[in-house]
Design a protein around this motif. Structure first.
Motif, mmCIF file in Angstrom:
data_model
loop_
_atom_site.group_PDB
_atom_site.id
_atom_site.type_symbol
_atom_site.label_atom_id
_atom_site.label_comp_id
_atom_site.label_asym_id
_atom_site.label_seq_id
_atom_site.Cartn_x
_atom_site.Cartn_y
_atom_site.Cartn_z
ATOM 1 N N PHE A 109 0.826 -1.205 0.000
ATOM 2 C CA PHE A 109 0.000 0.000 0.000
ATOM 3 C C PHE A 109 0.864 1.261 0.000
ATOM 4 N N MET A 110 1.902 1.272 0.818
ATOM 5 C CA MET A 110 2.780 2.443 0.890
ATOM 6 C C MET A 110 3.591 2.610 -0.388
ATOM 7 N N ILE A 111 4.082 1.509 -0.948
ATOM 8 C CA ILE A 111 4.952 1.590 -2.138
ATOM 9 C C ILE A 111 4.173 1.991 -3.386
ATOM 10 N N PHE A 112 3.010 1.376 -3.587
ATOM 11 C CA PHE A 112 2.310 1.554 -4.856
ATOM 12 C C PHE A 112 1.160 2.557 -4.810
ATOM 13 N N VAL A 113 0.671 2.891 -3.634
ATOM 14 C CA VAL A 113 -0.485 3.789 -3.547
ATOM 15 C C VAL A 113 -0.122 5.125 -2.909
ATOM 16 N N VAL A 114 0.536 5.083 -1.776
ATOM 17 C CA VAL A 114 0.746 6.298 -0.974
ATOM 18 C C VAL A 114 2.034 7.026 -1.333
ATOM 19 N N GLY A 115 3.119 6.294 -1.531
ATOM 20 C CA GLY A 115 4.457 6.870 -1.626
ATOM 21 C C GLY A 115 4.597 8.083 -2.526
ATOM 22 N N LYS A 116 4.376 7.910 -3.817
ATOM 23 C CA LYS A 116 4.626 8.996 -4.774
ATOM 24 C C LYS A 116 3.686 10.181 -4.610
ATOM 25 N N PRO A 117 2.366 9.969 -4.499
ATOM 26 C CA PRO A 117 1.481 11.139 -4.348
ATOM 27 C C PRO A 117 1.778 11.955 -3.086
ATOM 28 N N VAL A 118 1.989 11.286 -1.952
ATOM 29 C CA VAL A 118 2.238 12.016 -0.713
ATOM 30 C C VAL A 118 3.618 12.664 -0.747
ATOM 31 N N ALA A 119 4.597 11.993 -1.374
ATOM 32 C CA ALA A 119 5.919 12.607 -1.523
ATOM 33 C C ALA A 119 5.820 13.893 -2.341
ATOM 34 N N ALA A 120 4.991 13.859 -3.412
ATOM 35 C CA ALA A 120 4.800 15.062 -4.222
ATOM 36 C C ALA A 120 4.130 16.164 -3.424
ATOM 37 N N LEU A 121 3.135 15.785 -2.589
ATOM 38 C CA LEU A 121 2.460 16.767 -1.758
ATOM 39 C C LEU A 121 3.424 17.364 -0.730
ATOM 40 N N THR A 122 4.270 16.513 -0.130
ATOM 41 C CA THR A 122 5.263 16.986 0.837
ATOM 42 C C THR A 122 6.238 17.956 0.189
ATOM 43 N N THR A 123 6.660 17.639 -1.027
ATOM 44 C CA THR A 123 7.561 18.528 -1.763
ATOM 45 C C THR A 123 6.894 19.872 -2.035
ATOM 46 N N ALA A 124 5.607 19.823 -2.417
ATOM 47 C CA ALA A 124 4.879 21.062 -2.689
ATOM 48 C C ALA A 124 4.766 21.921 -1.428
ATOM 49 N N LEU A 125 4.492 21.270 -0.278
ATOM 50 C CA LEU A 125 4.407 22.016 0.981
ATOM 51 C C LEU A 125 5.755 22.630 1.347
ATOM 52 N N THR A 126 6.837 21.867 1.114
ATOM 53 C CA THR A 126 8.181 22.388 1.391
ATOM 54 C C THR A 126 8.492 23.582 0.502
ATOM 55 N N ASP A 127 8.144 23.475 -0.775
ATOM 56 C CA ASP A 127 8.370 24.594 -1.701
ATOM 57 C C ASP A 127 7.562 25.823 -1.281
ATOM 58 N N TRP A 128 6.343 25.585 -0.791
ATOM 59 C CA TRP A 128 5.522 26.707 -0.332
ATOM 60 C C TRP A 128 6.171 27.384 0.872
ATOM 61 N N LEU A 129 6.679 26.581 1.795
ATOM 62 C CA LEU A 129 7.375 27.154 2.939
ATOM 63 C C LEU A 129 8.575 27.979 2.504
ATOM 64 N N ASN A 130 9.328 27.441 1.541
ATOM 65 C CA ASN A 130 10.517 28.154 1.072
ATOM 66 C C ASN A 130 10.173 29.460 0.369
ATOM 67 N N SER A 131 8.935 29.563 -0.109
ATOM 68 C CA SER A 131 8.533 30.785 -0.815
ATOM 69 C C SER A 131 8.081 31.884 0.143
ATOM 70 N N LEU A 132 7.898 31.536 1.409
ATOM 71 C CA LEU A 132 7.417 32.532 2.365
ATOM 72 C C LEU A 132 8.497 33.571 2.645
ATOM 73 N N ALA A 133 8.123 34.792 2.575
ATOM 74 C CA ALA A 133 9.047 35.880 2.879
ATOM 75 C C ALA A 133 8.238 37.137 3.162
ATOM 76 N N GLY A 134 8.842 38.072 3.850
ATOM 77 C CA GLY A 134 8.216 39.372 4.069
ATOM 78 C C GLY A 134 6.898 39.279 4.797
ATOM 79 N N ALA A 135 5.866 39.923 4.226
ATOM 80 C CA ALA A 135 4.573 40.042 4.895
ATOM 81 C C ALA A 135 3.932 38.684 5.134
ATOM 82 N N SER A 136 4.030 37.752 4.170
ATOM 83 C CA SER A 136 3.391 36.450 4.333
ATOM 84 C C SER A 136 4.018 35.680 5.486
#
Length: 519
Positions: free
Chosen positions: A304-331
């Motif tokens: 279940f983790m290898i074929f169902v959860v791994g890639k989609p959640v990894a992509a979501l985690t990467t997106a959240l990390t990128d969003w955090l890295n984009s925070l600056a200034g007022a936000s």
């Protein structure tokens, strides 16, 4: 009357022991004997069988499943959350007294029926609660076991940077930081160390700072497996541990991170629980917990983790990390204010834990960076969590007449609690004056969180308060942010308490007199 009680909270630190102390003291004040078993992070010293046998009733003040609940079977009890015992122990004890008084007398048919209906050892004695409460209990079980790994790992990594500088990563890994990969897992050293190197080689090229950093990486790498394993444990008890840990390890290796660990924990626990409820032939029953359940659950959860959860959640985690890295200034300032509000709203409760876990989880993906918004978020969360108790300490110092003698003593303790990042130190004040204390603390913490993000302070350690100040970038500005939030909190509390100063001072004086008479 004689009572036994069990207290526990999600982190097993402040609320667990505050509830125990309040119940014991309130029982003494009311003329009853209360013996408390604390199931906290420092371990559990079980109540003796003699004490339990002599008890008239039982008090459960717990947010987690009580361990060994079958020991108290057949006795009248009350079951409340740990915060109820912290905020209003008298009401909890009165409810327990009522439960004993209304219980069937020994030797009557009603008492016999009650004893027959009581859970026997091995059966669940869990209270009848809603699905939402149960899910929260399972989640908090995982978080409570995870937090020590967060603290140890984060401080070790921060010490590695403190003693070795940012170049400790280059010395340790010989170039670009790769994190913990399959090659690290298969190497000759434990997780977090570079593959194929001995301790002697590691020490010679990275020094003692490199050892500290690598040990911190080991602790951090175990966060997700521990979270997943103990969520599954909360759901299915011991059968959930194996699939939970394996699923969590896969979540970490596949890059699914914290979110993947949550999914694997609930999936593993649910599957293991279902397997334990299967009716199987008598000859197979003996090998179910040792062979069948671990084997089947690990295969299913692993696939279940290898074929169902791994890639989609990894992509979501990467997106959240990128969003955090984009925070600056007022936000970033707005985020700091929001996190400050969450830290002060319930002071150790669910919202506080969400903000803290969000910050601590961000550290796991940013420990090798020279700079990251995740470090700023951690700094903001810690500073905002220090502000409420420090603000109450200052308020009790500058306007002593507004507070009772007990509150003034609590205020003295809050200096140390606040400096140590123990937000729960402000709870006694919030319980006594919620409409005055909680909004004041929220405003002060929001200002502190926003200032920390605005100043760009960074912190790699997830705990420690003022004692990890050397690990904070721009420590003077960090102290300024905390001081401003502390002053704002104290000023607002004093102002709100002074709106009816005469009444407040009269009540405080009356309580002081009552305490003196009781003494």
């Amino acid at each position: 009357m004689k009572f036994v009680a069990v207290t526990s909270c999600p982190t097993g630190i402040a609320h667990t022991y505050m509830a125990a102390e309040n119940l014991e003291q309130t029982g003494k004040d009311l003329g009853h004997d209360v013996q408390v078993e604390t199931q906290g992070s420092a371990g559990t010293v079980p109540l003796s069988d003699d004490i339990i046998a002599a008890a008239d009733g039982v008090i459960y003040a717990a947010d987690l499943e009580v361990k060994g609940k079958d020991r108290f079977a057949g006795k009248p009890f009350v079951d409340v959350g740990v915060k109820k015992a912290v905020h209003d122990p008298k009401a909890v004890l009165e409810a327990a007294i009522a439960a004993v008084e209304n219980a069937p007398k020994a030797g009557t048919p009603e008492a016999a029926a009650m004893a027959a209906a009581a859970p026997t050892p091995g059966k669940s004695a869990a209270r009848d609660v809603g699905v939402g409460t149960r899910v929260r209990q399972w989640l908090m079980t995982g978080v409570s076991y995870m937090i020590p790994f967060v603290a140890a790992g984060g401080i070790l990594i921060a010490l590695g940077f403190l003693f070795g500088g940012d170049e400790v990563v280059t010395k340790l890994y010989g170039g670009e930081f790769e994190g913990v990969t399959y090659e690290n897992v298969a190497g000759s050293l434990p997780l977090g160390f570079p593959s194929g190197q001995s301790f002697d080689t590691l020490l010679s090229q990275a020094g003692f700072a490199g050892i500290l950093f690598a040990l911190g990486k080991i602790s951090f790498f175990l966060l997700v497996p521990v979270l997943s394993g103990y969520i599954a444990f909360g759901i299915a008890d011991r059968p959930g541990l194996v699939p939970g840990f394996v699923g969590g390890l896969l979540a970490a290796v596949l890059g699914a991170g914290f979110l993947g660990g949550l999914i694997s924990g609930f999936a593993a626990g649910g599957l293991a629980y279902a397997l334990t409820r299967l009716r199987v032939p008598k000859g197979v029953r003996g090998i179910m917990p040792v062979v069948v359940i671990p084997l089947v659950s690990v295969i299913v959860v692993g696939l279940f983790m290898i074929f169902v959860v791994g890639k989609p959640v990894a992509a979501l985690t990467t997106a959240l990390t990128d969003w955090l890295n984009s925070l600056a200034g007022a936000s970033g300032i707005v985020l700091g204010a929001i996190l400050g509000l969450m830290m002060a709203f319930d002071m150790g409760g669910p919202l506080n834990k969400v903000a803290y876990t969000f910050a601590a989880a961000g550290l796991t993906t940013a420990v090798a960076s020279e700079s990251s918004p995740a470090f700023q978020i951690m700094a903001a969360v810690m500073a905002a969590g220090m502000t409420p108790p420090l603000g109450m300490a200052l308020a009790t110092a500058v306007r002593k007449k507004l507070w009772t003698e007990a509150e003034r003593e609590n205020g003295l303790a809050c200096w140390l609690l606040g400096a140590s990042f123990i937000t729960e130190g402000a709870i006694p004040f919030a319980a006594a004056h919620p409409l005055r204390v909680i909004p004041s603390c929220m405003v002060g913490s929001a200002v502190t969180g926003a200032l920390v993000m605005g100043f760009g302070n960074e912190l790699r350690a997830p705990h420690g308060g003022i004692f990890v100040l050397p690990l904070v970038s721009s420590p003077v500005l960090y102290l300024v942010a905390i001081a401003i939030g502390t002053v704002i909190t104290a000023a607002l509390v004093v102002f709100l308490m002074s709106l009816d100063a005469k009444k407040t001072e009269r009540l405080a004086h009356a309580e002081d007199v009552a305490e003196g008479v009781a003494a």
